[in-house]
Design a protein around this motif. Structure first.
Motif, mmCIF file in Angstrom:
data_model
loop_
_atom_site.group_PDB
_atom_site.id
_atom_site.type_symbol
_atom_site.label_atom_id
_atom_site.label_comp_id
_atom_site.label_asym_id
_atom_site.label_seq_id
_atom_site.Cartn_x
_atom_site.Cartn_y
_atom_site.Cartn_z
ATOM 1 N N LYS A 138 0.838 -1.210 0.000
ATOM 2 C CA LYS A 138 0.000 0.000 0.000
ATOM 3 C C LYS A 138 0.867 1.251 0.000
ATOM 4 O O LYS A 138 0.594 2.206 -0.735
ATOM 5 N N SER A 139 1.912 1.256 0.803
ATOM 6 C CA SER A 139 2.824 2.393 0.872
ATOM 7 C C SER A 139 3.505 2.627 -0.477
ATOM 8 O O SER A 139 3.647 3.760 -0.923
ATOM 9 N N THR A 140 3.924 1.559 -1.114
ATOM 10 C CA THR A 140 4.582 1.654 -2.417
ATOM 11 C C THR A 140 3.633 2.207 -3.469
ATOM 12 O O THR A 140 4.039 2.968 -4.339
ATOM 13 N N MET A 141 2.367 1.843 -3.371
ATOM 14 C CA MET A 141 1.392 2.314 -4.344
ATOM 15 C C MET A 141 1.127 3.806 -4.200
ATOM 16 O O MET A 141 0.809 4.476 -5.173
ATOM 17 N N VAL A 142 1.297 4.327 -2.999
ATOM 18 C CA VAL A 142 1.056 5.743 -2.748
ATOM 19 C C VAL A 142 2.285 6.571 -3.095
ATOM 20 O O VAL A 142 2.211 7.578 -3.767
ATOM 21 N N LYS A 143 3.452 6.109 -2.619
ATOM 22 C CA LYS A 143 4.693 6.838 -2.854
ATOM 23 C C LYS A 143 5.433 6.193 -4.012
ATOM 24 O O LYS A 143 5.860 5.058 -3.916
ATOM 25 N N THR A 144 5.569 6.907 -5.092
ATOM 26 C CA THR A 144 6.336 6.379 -6.211
ATOM 27 C C THR A 144 7.716 7.015 -6.190
ATOM 28 O O THR A 144 7.867 8.205 -6.384
ATOM 29 N N ASN A 145 8.718 6.198 -5.927
ATOM 30 C CA ASN A 145 10.097 6.648 -5.885
ATOM 31 C C ASN A 145 10.673 6.519 -7.288
ATOM 32 O O ASN A 145 10.989 5.428 -7.737
ATOM 33 N N HIS A 146 10.809 7.613 -7.983
ATOM 34 C CA HIS A 146 11.258 7.579 -9.363
ATOM 35 C C HIS A 146 12.753 7.339 -9.504
ATOM 36 O O HIS A 146 13.247 7.218 -10.608
ATOM 37 N N CYS A 147 13.498 7.267 -8.405
ATOM 38 C CA CYS A 147 14.932 7.008 -8.473
ATOM 39 C C CYS A 147 15.217 5.550 -8.798
ATOM 40 O O CYS A 147 16.186 5.241 -9.464
ATOM 41 N N ASP A 148 14.418 4.652 -8.298
ATOM 42 C CA ASP A 148 14.646 3.225 -8.487
ATOM 43 C C ASP A 148 13.536 2.654 -9.354
ATOM 44 O O ASP A 148 12.399 2.527 -8.921
ATOM 45 N N ASP A 149 13.883 2.269 -10.590
ATOM 46 C CA ASP A 149 12.849 1.738 -11.468
ATOM 47 C C ASP A 149 12.578 0.263 -11.220
ATOM 48 O O ASP A 149 11.577 -0.263 -11.673
ATOM 49 N N TYR A 150 13.464 -0.402 -10.454
ATOM 50 C CA TYR A 150 13.274 -1.820 -10.133
ATOM 51 C C TYR A 150 13.830 -2.089 -8.746
ATOM 52 O O TYR A 150 14.996 -1.793 -8.489
ATOM 53 N N GLN A 151 12.985 -2.615 -7.871
ATOM 54 C CA GLN A 151 13.434 -2.944 -6.515
ATOM 55 C C GLN A 151 12.861 -4.279 -6.099
ATOM 56 O O GLN A 151 11.746 -4.639 -6.492
ATOM 57 N N VAL A 152 13.642 -5.011 -5.291
ATOM 58 C CA VAL A 152 13.189 -6.284 -4.725
ATOM 59 C C VAL A 152 13.229 -6.157 -3.211
ATOM 60 O O VAL A 152 14.243 -5.734 -2.646
ATOM 61 N N PHE A 153 12.127 -6.495 -2.576
ATOM 62 C CA PHE A 153 12.007 -6.487 -1.113
ATOM 63 C C PHE A 153 11.803 -7.911 -0.647
ATOM 64 O O PHE A 153 10.965 -8.627 -1.183
ATOM 65 N N THR A 154 12.554 -8.329 0.363
ATOM 66 C CA THR A 154 12.387 -9.651 0.945
ATOM 67 C C THR A 154 11.881 -9.465 2.372
ATOM 68 O O THR A 154 12.550 -8.822 3.180
ATOM 69 N N LEU A 155 10.703 -9.993 2.652
ATOM 70 C CA LEU A 155 10.068 -9.815 3.960
ATOM 71 C C LEU A 155 9.837 -11.145 4.639
ATOM 72 O O LEU A 155 9.336 -12.087 4.022
ATOM 73 N N GLY A 156 10.158 -11.215 5.903
ATOM 74 C CA GLY A 156 9.873 -12.413 6.692
ATOM 75 C C GLY A 156 11.027 -13.372 6.758
ATOM 76 O O GLY A 156 12.104 -13.146 6.234
ATOM 77 N N ALA A 157 10.761 -14.475 7.454
ATOM 78 C CA ALA A 157 11.812 -15.469 7.740
ATOM 79 C C ALA A 157 12.381 -16.114 6.521
ATOM 80 O O ALA A 157 11.835 -16.258 5.502
#
Length: 157
Positions: A138-157
């Motif tokens: 939800k946060s990503t959908m609201v804030k568009t960071n135009h500096c990084d056109d591709y990002q990978v987030f790893t969440l959890g164990a």
């Protein structure tokens, strides 16, 4: 109100986004965000098994290929990094079976969206971190960071 084109089998993430104010649309022309939620359908046939990963991302890419959708989010699991590392390595891909291969391929295919100028985020989530993932999506959908056109987030164990 965010207009969302969704590819996946539905469930908690989609339900939460729709409850939170997103509107589901039926084409990329009308979408602000394309969301691809991969899954393991656990089919015995390896080709059928990949329909929950590679096929979904490919369908999404086919839909956005000639349009200017501003953002694409791919949600997958840890199966592209949960397998055994090659001897002598401690980072990188470590696919866990055919589903892990599909998830890794979905991640790689999502780079195509970034090459088209679409802000692309990949979320590798563990089932125990679904709520955290929903919040970050939800946060990503609201804030568009135009500096990084591709990002990978790893969440959890």
């Amino acid at each position: 109100m965010t207009r969302l084109l969704y590819f996946g089998r539905g469930g908690r993430i989609l339900d939460s986004l729709l409850t939170g104010g997103c509107t589901q649309v039926d084409s990329a022309e009308n979408a602000d965000v394309v969301l691809v939620e991969t899954y393991d359908n656990e089919a015995l046939d390896p080709v059928q098994r990949l329909t929950g990963t590679i096929t979904l991302v490919r369908e999404a890419l086919d839909e956005i290929e000639h349009l200017s959708t501003p953002q694409m989010i791919v949600v997958t699991d840890h199966s592209s990094i949960n397998g055994h590392q090659r001897n002598g390595t401690s980072t990188g891909a470590a696919i866990d079976g055919i589903h892990g291969f599909g998830s890794l391929t979905a991640e790689v295919l999502s780079r195509r969206a970034a090459s088209l100028g679409i802000l692309t985020k990949v979320f590798r989530i563990h089932p125990s971190s679904t709520e955290e993932a929903i919040s970050k999506i939800k946060s990503t959908m609201v804030k568009t960071n135009h500096c990084d056109d591709y990002q990978v987030f790893t969440l959890g164990a």
